[in-house]
Design an enzyme around this catalytic site. Structure first.
Site: not given
Length: 513
Positions: A351, A449
């Site tokens: 991210e 995730e």
């Protein structure tokens, strides 16, 4: 002397804060803990001192009175857009030159915050941190020092023992107001990100003996100048992408070797954790970085248990050029470890686009750099990066798509207010399909995730809870479980709860026993 604030000054940082990106932001906090082995860190540390110097603004009145004195930013590498106090001794219209300042790297300094107070004694400032148990925190804080009549704002560090769960304000300032109402200025720890900042040019003063604060009102986010770019080979070798994925709805689980208090686990504790994950039927562990002896300890456990590893190069601050010391340290640690027979995938950045730590170009270059470094050390497997879906869809990521061997994203249905736990699987699958299609649809896709919290607030129809987690995990497992990394093996009590009160409660390993 009365203080007049022309525009809003910088706000204080509060330890443990989190916004809508709650779960995702927690990973940044996790890796900021390296270097503080004996306690938590409530805010970024810094030793920069904010000093005052005099300036020469121009005063325009029919009969010029004494010129105001000005406080400006310091010279040198720590130049930042802190509000500039201007002392205006007489009424009149004062013209201060417009100032543009470019910040090239994230810098933490003392800045000014203001508030109006009535007559009396008040406690202000300090740093607020929330803990869930007895905890020792290492905490930088802003304060004032007076030497030879000159007041200087400085950042100092204190070690504070929080005796039990609760909210603590560390190192506040006490001030006494003797008039009915006045505006006071307090030092605060403030972090400035890379960008271009502009100060206003003109202020009209109508009171005698006035201090005016001219803050930098606008900023345009930028990134620090990039290091020389790595040039990939004209025809880079294609890494294999096979061997990824699982069976029966189980493939991989995220794992971080932290105790409930945030300190590092020892090798025997890591082995016990990994054995439980292997017993539950998972074949692969995803780790994020190299801190906390992750590679030697988790690697040894994986080797003993017959597990594979998804390893990572974690980017935790703006400017992810491949010359970053933190990134270089991780690359060096991975090359020194070099147990490639255990590695099924390398993830460069988690991210990093969403958090603003990398531009698309910087991340592309870093991926190529890692491929060159690890390839020269013997790794021949696939590479990827992972980010939230919006970061993939809302910009041109074609260079990243070309650089990676498999497509990956993080997708948490809990953060979509319209998704019921029973619909988590189709939601996550649909998110992955969007990203794979964005990259042209020619490469396999995986979720790095996904999960659901057992506690926290309701986000629309997406409510946290034990039964809700079981329902969501079942949906994900049945819909796309062979291609996802579940988050996470256990709860993380050491994390701040966040605005959703969910950060500590993503452990789902018990559902697979």
């Amino acid at each position: 002397m009365k203080a007049v604030v022309v525009a809003t000054a910088a706000a204080a940082l509060v330890g443990g804060a989190s916004a809508h990106r709650n779960h995702r932001a927690a990973h940044q906090a996790l890796f900021e803990k390296r270097g503080y082995a004996e306690g938590e860190t409530c805010i970024p540390g810094c030793t920069t001192i904010w000093k005052t110097i005099t300036g020469e603004p121009t005063l325009h009145t029919p009969s010029p009175p004494p010129k105001p004195t000005a406080t400006a930013w310091p010279t040198g590498p720590a130049i930042v857009p802190t509000p500039i106090p201007q002392v205006c001794p007489t009424p009149g219209t004062y013209t201060f030159p417009a100032t543009t300042l470019v910040v090239t790297e994230t810098t933490t300094v003392c800045a000014a915050s203001t508030t109006e107070l009535p007559k009396g004694t008040h406690t202000l400032g300090g740093v607020t941190t929330v803990v869930e148990t007895e905890t020792t925190v290492v905490c930088p804080y802003a304060t004032q020092k007076t030497e030879n009549g000159v007041v200087t704002n400085v950042i100092e560090t204190t070690t504070y023992v929080c005796p039990s769960a609760g909210t603590y304000t560390i190192a506040p300032i006490t001030t006494t107001v003797s008039v009915p109402v006045t505006t006071v200025v307090i030092p605060v720890v403030t972090t400035y990100c890379p960008g271009t900042y502009t100060a206003p040019a003109v202020v009209t003063v109508v009171e005698t003996s006035t201090v005016v604060f001219c803050p930098f009102e606008s900023s345009t986010p930028t990134f620090a100048p990039e290091a020389p770019k790595y040039t990939a080979p004209a025809t880079p070798p294609k890494a294999p992408s096979g061997g990824l994925g699982g069976h029966g709805g189980k493939w991989a689980m995220t794992y971080t070797p932290y105790r409930p208090d945030g300190n590092c686990k020892v090798a025997s504790e890591v082995l016990a954790d990994c054995a439980a994950i292997a017993k539950a039927g998972f074949t692969t562990l995803r780790v994020y970085s190299t801190d906390c002896d992750t590679l030697p300890n988790v690697g040894a456990a994986a080797k003993e248990l017959g597990l594979k590893l998804i390893i990572g190069v974690f980017v935790g601050k703006p400017g992810c050029d491949n010359g970053s010391p933190d990134v270089a340290q991780q690359i060096g640690a991975i090359k020194a470890w070099a147990q490639w027979d255990l590695v099924s995938l390398v993830v460069v950045g988690n991210e990093a686009l969403f958090n603003g730590f990398c531009t698309v170009g910087q991340l592309t270059d870093l991926i190529h750099k890692c491929k060159s470094e690890f390839g020269s050390a013997g790794y021949t497997g696939p590479y990827t990066t992972t980010d939230v879906v919006s970061s993939w869809l809302n910009q041109d990521v074609s260079s990243i798509c070309s650089a990676i061997d498999v497509i990956a994203c993080n997708a948490h249905a809990y953060f979509n207010a319209g998704t019921h736990p029973s619909e988590a699987g189709p939601f996550v699958k649909g998110q992955l399909e969007l990203v794979v299609n964005k990259c042209g649809g020619g490469k396999p896709g995986y979720i790095m995730e996904t999960g659901w919290p057992t506690a926290g607030v309701c986000n629309g129809v997406a409510c946290a809870g034990v039964s809700e987690q079981a329902e969501a995990i079942k949906s994900i497992k049945e819909t796309i479980g062979d291609n996802v990394v579940f988050f996470s093996a256990s709860d993380d009590p050491w994390k701040a709860p966040g605005s959703c009160n969910c950060e500590q409660h993503w452990g789902c390993g018990q559902l697979f026993n």
